[in-house]
Design a protein around this motif. Structure first.
Motif, PDB file in Angstrom:
ATOM      1  N   THR A 230     -28.845  24.401 -31.886  1.00 61.77           N
ATOM      2  CA  THR A 230     -29.669  24.588 -30.635  1.00 61.77           C
ATOM      3  C   THR A 230     -30.966  24.987 -30.775  1.00 61.77           C
ATOM      4  OG1 THR A 230     -29.054  27.064 -30.722  1.00 61.77           O
ATOM      5  CG2 THR A 230     -27.497  25.507 -29.603  1.00 61.77           C
TER       6      THR A 230
ATOM      7  N   ALA B  66     -34.282  26.706 -28.865  1.00 62.72           N
ATOM      8  CA  ALA B  66     -34.881  27.655 -27.754  1.00 62.72           C
ATOM      9  C   ALA B  66     -35.930  26.858 -26.827  1.00 62.72           C
ATOM     10  CB  ALA B  66     -35.240  29.137 -27.963  1.00 62.72           C
TER      11      ALA B  66
ATOM     12  N   THR C  87     -29.100  37.171 -12.766  1.00 58.67           N
ATOM     13  CA  THR C  87     -28.543  38.144 -13.146  1.00 58.67           C
ATOM     14  C   THR C  87     -27.373  38.856 -12.458  1.00 58.67           C
ATOM     15  OG1 THR C  87     -30.928  38.911 -13.922  1.00 58.67           O
ATOM     16  CG2 THR C  87     -29.238  40.544 -13.586  1.00 58.67           C
TER      17      THR C  87
ATOM     18  N   THR D 147     -23.387  35.247 -19.403  1.00 54.98           N
ATOM     19  CA  THR D 147     -24.845  35.444 -19.576  1.00 54.98           C
ATOM     20  C   THR D 147     -25.526  34.424 -18.354  1.00 54.98           C
ATOM     21  OG1 THR D 147     -25.199  33.755 -21.378  1.00 54.98           O
ATOM     22  CG2 THR D 147     -24.499  35.813 -22.008  1.00 54.98           C
ATOM     23  N   ARG D 148     -26.952  35.108 -18.405  1.00 55.31           N
ATOM     24  CA  ARG D 148     -27.619  34.158 -17.582  1.00 55.31           C
ATOM     25  C   ARG D 148     -27.966  32.929 -18.300  1.00 55.31           C
ATOM     26  NH1 ARG D 148     -32.869  38.211 -16.540  1.00 55.31           N
ATOM     27  NH2 ARG D 148     -32.638  38.265 -18.736  1.00 55.31           N
ATOM     28  N   SER D 149     -28.298  32.982 -19.656  1.00 59.66           N
ATOM     29  CA  SER D 149     -28.325  31.661 -20.324  1.00 59.66           C
ATOM     30  C   SER D 149     -27.116  30.478 -20.169  1.00 59.66           C
ATOM     31  CB  SER D 149     -28.706  31.869 -21.893  1.00 59.66           C
ATOM     32  OG  SER D 149     -29.743  32.724 -22.116  1.00 59.66           O
ATOM     33  N   TYR D 150     -26.165  31.137 -20.141  1.00 56.99           N
ATOM     34  CA  TYR D 150     -24.879  30.307 -19.954  1.00 56.99           C
ATOM     35  C   TYR D 150     -25.129  29.311 -18.740  1.00 56.99           C
ATOM     36  CZ  TYR D 150     -20.286  28.495 -18.356  1.00 56.99           C
ATOM     37  OH  TYR D 150     -19.173  27.798 -17.984  1.00 56.99           O
ATOM     38  N   TYR D 151     -25.575  30.213 -17.600  1.00 60.63           N
ATOM     39  CA  TYR D 151     -25.669  29.531 -16.339  1.00 60.63           C
ATOM     40  C   TYR D 151     -26.825  28.594 -16.278  1.00 60.63           C
ATOM     41  CZ  TYR D 151     -21.652  32.219 -14.520  1.00 60.63           C
ATOM     42  OH  TYR D 151     -20.402  32.633 -14.287  1.00 60.63           O
ATOM     43  N   ILE D 152     -27.976  28.977 -16.922  1.00 61.91           N
ATOM     44  CA  ILE D 152     -29.102  28.138 -16.923  1.00 61.91           C
ATOM     45  C   ILE D 152     -28.753  26.742 -17.597  1.00 61.91           C
ATOM     46  CG2 ILE D 152     -31.281  27.974 -18.131  1.00 61.91           C
ATOM     47  CD1 ILE D 152     -31.853  30.945 -17.401  1.00 61.91           C
ATOM     48  N   LYS D 153     -27.992  26.927 -18.776  1.00 61.33           N
ATOM     49  CA  LYS D 153     -27.617  25.588 -19.663  1.00 61.33           C
ATOM     50  C   LYS D 153     -26.666  25.044 -18.768  1.00 61.33           C
ATOM     51  CE  LYS D 153     -25.489  24.516 -24.013  1.00 61.33           C
ATOM     52  NZ  LYS D 153     -24.116  24.343 -23.764  1.00 61.33           N
TER      53      LYS D 153
END
Length: 75
Positions: free
Chosen positions: A2, A4, A18, A27-33
């Protein structure tokens, strides 16, 4: 592997992410991805369709009718 990527979002989007992350335990990152991957597929398909339509209009490719396919393959 991966990598960033740094980007900025409106405060409202970050707050929504959030809250979703808090409620789901992800995580927020999970949903962004997830969102980027889903939208990227859509955008790739749109680009492909536009590119093929341009090729047709420019005479760089051609089409074949369903009847012709049926005849060719004995369907």
């Amino acid at each position: 592997m991966t990598k960033a990527v740094v980007t900025r979002f409106d405060v409202e989007i970050v707050e929504r992410l959030t809250e979703l992350a808090r409620r789901t335990g992800r995580t927020r990152s999970y949903y962004i991805k997830e969102a980027v991957e889903e939208k990227l597929v859509d955008m790739e398909l749109i680009y492909l369709a536009q590119s093929r339509a341009e090729d047709l209009r420019a005479g760089r490719s051609s089409t074949i009718s369903l009847d012709e396919i049926g005849e060719k393959y004995g369907l």
